[in-house]
Design an enzyme around this catalytic site. Sequence first.
Site, PDB file in Angstrom:
ATOM      1  N   LYS A 150      -7.243   8.240  -0.958  1.00 46.27           N
ATOM      2  CA  LYS A 150      -8.548   8.677  -0.419  1.00 46.27           C
ATOM      3  C   LYS A 150      -9.046   9.940  -1.118  1.00 46.27           C
ATOM      4  CE  LYS A 150      -7.596   6.850   4.250  1.00 46.27           C
ATOM      5  NZ  LYS A 150      -6.132   6.586   4.194  1.00 46.27           N
ATOM      6  N   ARG A 160       3.381  -1.573  10.621  1.00 49.30           N
ATOM      7  CA  ARG A 160       4.519  -1.733  11.537  1.00 49.30           C
ATOM      8  C   ARG A 160       4.813  -3.148  12.012  1.00 49.30           C
ATOM      9  NH1 ARG A 160       2.338   3.434  14.593  1.00 49.30           N
ATOM     10  NH2 ARG A 160       0.473   2.519  13.638  1.00 49.30           N
ATOM     11  N   ASP A 168     -13.302  15.084  -3.726  1.00 51.88           N
ATOM     12  CA  ASP A 168     -13.328  16.377  -4.421  1.00 51.88           C
ATOM     13  C   ASP A 168     -14.596  16.409  -5.273  1.00 51.88           C
ATOM     14  OD1 ASP A 168     -12.474  18.798  -5.781  1.00 51.88           O
ATOM     15  OD2 ASP A 168     -10.418  18.243  -5.280  1.00 51.88           O
ATOM     16  N   ASP A 216      -3.477   4.360  -1.806  1.00 54.39           N
ATOM     17  CA  ASP A 216      -4.367   4.813  -0.727  1.00 54.39           C
ATOM     18  C   ASP A 216      -4.316   6.337  -0.645  1.00 54.39           C
ATOM     19  OD1 ASP A 216      -5.788   5.079   1.664  1.00 54.39           O
ATOM     20  OD2 ASP A 216      -4.119   4.429   2.918  1.00 54.39           O
ATOM     21  N   THR A 226     -11.447   5.859  11.081  1.00 59.74           N
ATOM     22  CA  THR A 226     -11.583   5.244  12.409  1.00 59.74           C
ATOM     23  C   THR A 226     -11.133   6.202  13.506  1.00 59.74           C
ATOM     24  OG1 THR A 226      -9.522   4.141  11.887  1.00 59.74           O
ATOM     25  CG2 THR A 226     -11.490   2.802  11.802  1.00 59.74           C
ATOM     26  N   LYS A 274       0.849  -1.201   0.000  1.00 63.64           N
ATOM     27  CA  LYS A 274       0.000   0.000   0.000  1.00 63.64           C
ATOM     28  C   LYS A 274       0.879   1.244   0.000  1.00 63.64           C
ATOM     29  CE  LYS A 274      -2.258   1.608   3.801  1.00 63.64           C
ATOM     30  NZ  LYS A 274      -2.083   3.062   3.908  1.00 63.64           N
TER      31      LYS A 274
HETATM   32  O1  C5P Z   1       1.395   0.252  11.077  1.00 59.54           O
HETATM   33  P1  C5P Z   1      -0.061  -0.047  11.008  1.00 59.54           P
HETATM   34  O2  C5P Z   1      -0.364  -1.522  10.827  1.00 59.54           O
HETATM   35  O3  C5P Z   1      -0.844   0.569  12.146  1.00 59.54           O
HETATM   36  O4  C5P Z   1      -0.527   0.675   9.642  1.00 59.54           O
HETATM   37  C1  C5P Z   1      -1.875   0.708   9.249  1.00 59.54           C
HETATM   38  C2  C5P Z   1      -2.022   1.399   7.935  1.00 59.54           C
HETATM   39  O5  C5P Z   1      -3.412   1.479   7.649  1.00 59.54           O
HETATM   40  C3  C5P Z   1      -1.498   2.824   7.902  1.00 59.54           C
HETATM   41  O6  C5P Z   1      -1.030   3.061   6.563  1.00 59.54           O
HETATM   42  C4  C5P Z   1      -2.715   3.671   8.187  1.00 59.54           C
HETATM   43  O7  C5P Z   1      -2.648   4.946   7.603  1.00 59.54           O
HETATM   44  C5  C5P Z   1      -3.810   2.832   7.505  1.00 59.54           C
HETATM   45  N1  C5P Z   1      -5.160   3.063   8.022  1.00 59.54           N
HETATM   46  C6  C5P Z   1      -5.501   2.878   9.362  1.00 59.54           C
HETATM   47  N2  C5P Z   1      -6.790   3.121   9.778  1.00 59.54           N
HETATM   48  C7  C5P Z   1      -7.701   3.516   8.894  1.00 59.54           C
HETATM   49  C8  C5P Z   1      -7.383   3.706   7.552  1.00 59.54           C
HETATM   50  C9  C5P Z   1      -6.083   3.457   7.150  1.00 59.54           C
HETATM   51  O8  C5P Z   1      -4.660   2.473  10.169  1.00 59.54           O
HETATM   52  N3  C5P Z   1      -8.940   3.691   9.309  1.00 59.54           N
END
Ligand code: C5P
Length: 229
Positions: free
Chosen positions: A62, A208, A65, A60, A117, A33
Site C-alpha cells: 500500500k 485465516r 508517498d 500488499d 475498510t 499475498k
Molecule cells: O485472515 P483474513 O482472511 O481476515 O485476512 C484478510 C487479509 O486481507 C489480511 O491480510 C488483511 O490485512 C487484508 N485486508 C483486509 N481488509 C482490507 C484490506 C486488506 O482484511 N480492507
Amino acid sequence: MSDPRIIVALDFSSTGQALFLVDKLDPKLCRVKVGKELFTAAGPQLVERLIDKGFEVFLDLKFHDIPSTVANACKVAASLGVWMMNVHALGGIKMLAAARDALPPGTSKLVAVTLLTSMGPNDLDSIGLNREPESVVQKLAWLARDCGLDGVVCSALEATGLRQMMGNNFCLVTPGIRPVDSSVDDQTRIATPRKAIQNGANYLVIGRPISQSKDPLAMLQRLNNELET
Ligand code: C5P
C-alpha cells in the site's frame, strides 16, 4: 487452474511460518499475498523464494508517498517479479499516474486501495472528509481507473456497485471473505467466496480460514470447488 481466484494472505512474522504454510499449498490452486508484517520481517528474499516455488505474489505494501518515491518503489517491486502490487488512491492523481508509468506494460498489475475498510463515517469526519464512505470509495475508484490502474481493493459488499460503474475490464480484489462455517475473526463486512464472485469480484484475499485450517490444501480445494459450481 490457469487463473486462480484465491489469494492466500500470508499474515506471519517470519519466513519459517510463511513457508510452513506455503509448502502445504499448490501454486496451481492459489496465489499468495505478502503484506507489511511479513515483508518487514522477511524482505524481498522471501518474495523471490515464493516466486521460485511457482507462486504468483501480490505484494500488499500500500505505497503512499510523493509521486517519485512511489514510482521508484513500484519499479523495484516489479523488478522482483511480483504479479500484483498496490498503492493508496488517497495519494492522488499525480502519485497514481507516476506509479502506473513506472511499471513496464504487461508486467505487474497495479491496484489501488480506496478507503481502508476500517474507516467509518466518524473516522472520515475526523480527517476532514465529510462524505459517506461509499461515495469516497466510488470517487477514488474512478480516479484509479482514470489514471490507468488495473483495479481496486474493495469489500465484497462494495463490489456490486463498483462492477456496475466500472464495467468488466476493471479488477476488483476483495478481502473479508468467510466460508459459511468459518470463524468471523475480527472482520465485520464479510461475504462468502461465492457471494463475492457473484458481486463481481475477480480475486478473493483469504487468510485465516485457510492458514488456520487443519488441512489448508483441502480447504483451498473446497473453496475453489465452491467457486466453480
Ligand atoms: O485472515 P483474513 O482472511 O481476515 O485476512 C484478510 C487479509 O486481507 C489480511 O491480510 C488483511 O490485512 C487484508 N485486508 C483486509 N481488509 C482490507 C484490506 C486488506 O482484511 N480492507
